[in-house]
Design an enzyme around this catalytic site. Sequence first.
Site, PDB file in Angstrom:
ATOM      1  CE  LYS A 280      24.007  72.515 -32.115  1.00  0.00           C
ATOM      2  NZ  LYS A 280      23.746  73.661 -31.235  1.00  0.00           N
ATOM      3  NE  ARG A 354      16.009  80.770 -33.305  1.00  0.00           N
ATOM      4  CZ  ARG A 354      16.641  81.441 -32.340  1.00  0.00           C
ATOM      5  NH1 ARG A 354      16.599  82.759 -32.298  1.00  0.00           N
ATOM      6  NH2 ARG A 354      17.286  80.796 -31.401  1.00  0.00           N
TER       7      ARG A 354
HETATM    8  N1  BES Z   1      19.179  72.362 -30.983  1.00  0.00           N
HETATM    9  C1  BES Z   1      19.801  73.539 -30.481  1.00  0.00           C
HETATM   10  C2  BES Z   1      19.386  73.864 -29.060  1.00  0.00           C
HETATM   11  C3  BES Z   1      19.958  72.999 -27.989  1.00  0.00           C
HETATM   12  C4  BES Z   1      21.185  73.285 -27.454  1.00  0.00           C
HETATM   13  C5  BES Z   1      19.228  71.974 -27.469  1.00  0.00           C
HETATM   14  C6  BES Z   1      21.689  72.529 -26.435  1.00  0.00           C
HETATM   15  C7  BES Z   1      19.734  71.212 -26.444  1.00  0.00           C
HETATM   16  C8  BES Z   1      20.960  71.489 -25.919  1.00  0.00           C
HETATM   17  C9  BES Z   1      19.418  74.739 -31.354  1.00  0.00           C
HETATM   18  O1  BES Z   1      19.217  74.476 -32.687  1.00  0.00           O
HETATM   19  C10 BES Z   1      20.547  75.698 -31.260  1.00  0.00           C
HETATM   20  O2  BES Z   1      21.599  75.367 -31.720  1.00  0.00           O
HETATM   21  N2  BES Z   1      20.307  76.839 -30.649  1.00  0.00           N
HETATM   22  C11 BES Z   1      21.307  77.814 -30.488  1.00  0.00           C
HETATM   23  C12 BES Z   1      20.709  79.155 -30.790  1.00  0.00           C
HETATM   24  C13 BES Z   1      21.722  80.265 -30.875  1.00  0.00           C
HETATM   25  C14 BES Z   1      22.599  80.078 -32.092  1.00  0.00           C
HETATM   26  C15 BES Z   1      20.996  81.563 -30.917  1.00  0.00           C
HETATM   27  C16 BES Z   1      21.789  77.757 -29.040  1.00  0.00           C
HETATM   28  O3  BES Z   1      20.983  77.555 -28.151  1.00  0.00           O
HETATM   29  O4  BES Z   1      22.990  77.855 -28.840  1.00  0.00           O
HETATM   30 MN    MN Z   2      21.039  74.574 -33.790  1.00  0.00          MN
END
Ligand code: BES
Ligand code: MN
Length: 498
Positions: A280, A354
């Site tokens: 990230k 997931r």
């Molecule tokens: N934990 C995150 C989701 C999240 C993002 C929660 C921002 C709260 C605030 C999750 O594991 C994630 O990183 N999801 C990705 C999925 C994508 C790679 C398809 C996302 O939402 O960017």
């Molecule tokens: Mn994630």
Amino acid sequence: MEFKAIVDPRAHSVSACAVIGMYDDGLMDDAARRVDAHIGGLAAKIHAARDFAGKLGDTLLLAQPAGSKARRVLLVGQGPKRKFGRKPYRKAVQAAAQALLKTGAADAVFYLASDPEIDLDPYTRARIVSEIVAAQAYRVPDLKSGPKPKPPRLQSVRVAAADARVAKTMQQGLDHGAAMAGGAAFSRDLANLPPNVCTPTYLGTRALALAKELKRVKVRVLGERQIKALKMGAFLAVAQGSAEPPRLIVCEYHGTDRKTAPVCLIGKGITFDSGGISLKDPPAMDEMKFDMSGAASVLGALRTVALLQLPVNLVVIVAASENMPSGTAVKPADIVTSMSGQTVEILNTDAEGRLVLCDAITYSRRFKPAAVIDVATLTGACVIALGNHLSGLMSNDETLAQQIEAAGVRADDRAWRMPIGEEYADQLKSNFADFANVGGREGGACTAAAFLSKFADGLHWAHLDIAGTAWLGGAHKGSTGRPVPLLVDFLIDRARAK
Ligand code: BES
Ligand code: MN
Ligand code: ZN
């Protein structure tokens, strides 16, 4: 904090603070008028003098009013009477609680909105008081050095009821609300902890402590070897990059006969989500300590249900892991076999939630559950879609979805139904495995849920995406404890329906 319903027809109890409401036209309900009569109509005079307009959420503290057995009277604005209902009531209680906690009062009596014309049953009215007052008294556990701020003085809240029968239902409301706030506080404490403290191992320890604290709760914590034996290849793929070992936490609460199929709550317990190899961006990465909020909320709900000894059977499953990059981490394009036997091409290691959930859903089948609800901070896309106000709700079962939606409305912890369907599942097609773990940016919350639905075939299943609702950023950064109120209300409703 202690909450008690009392019968107080003269509205003249000895207390450190009497809390009364006033509409914007100066009107007060019977109980408030009685309190005001004891103090020579001071509240009415203040309104007439235009020093208090009764605007919803306004408060005014009257200190030591002559004639009163209450050392203080807290005047709370209720806005226009014709618009008064659950939402304005909640706002009034919130304002009252905030003002009250700033005073030196150690106890208080609420005479708020006792008006029988208001469309709020006594149970709900009382539950809202204990839930909100206890939630307002919550303080973030901080690790700041230096002197600690003094905790609020308030220890006891009484709520006035018209008669003994009403007092009895109000007492139940107060007990439910206080236990809900207790579960939410437990959940908030866990989520607010830093990720170097709140590890998968730590979550396991806290769950085991719950089993000691609560009646009829049994907890098992499975380590890496046992998770391997279960063939949870998707879950393990997420954990393999981290120095912290994963935990599968399984809690069982038996509140009714063992033949009754349990409700199963599953929580995403990523104690830190760096994104893994699909790292990230740094700016908001610290917020990913909250990525175990789903786990925290299902454990909080379990605590509430067990404290109330609700006549339901409940299974809580937490898949706990870190998501870290390293030489042993899962790589984009790796293919893993989930516990269900279905294979997944991991195209983005940041779509890890997931992966841990799909194996937990498969694991839940051994309990032959009546319903399975997974709770997860799953997608940023859900935050874009719904903001911080409502949780996303996806389900393969109309009745279950409606029950969850209704629970969210009653508990003021709402969820909004979003679609899952073949068109979303189609976005997850892979040339090399049964599915990919991502389906592009468009409809990201729905494709994530569609992925999970592939593991929920034949189950009565629902998914709550709490990425936007589980915590708040900004100056008051911290966990909200959501959706503990929704989950508990859902379970209270099920206990009643029996
Ligand atoms: N934990 C995150 C989701 C999240 C993002 C929660 C921002 C709260 C605030 C999750 O594991 C994630 O990183 N999801 C990705 C999925 C994508 C790679 C398809 C996302 O939402 O960017
Ligand atoms: Mn994630
Ligand atoms: Zn995550």
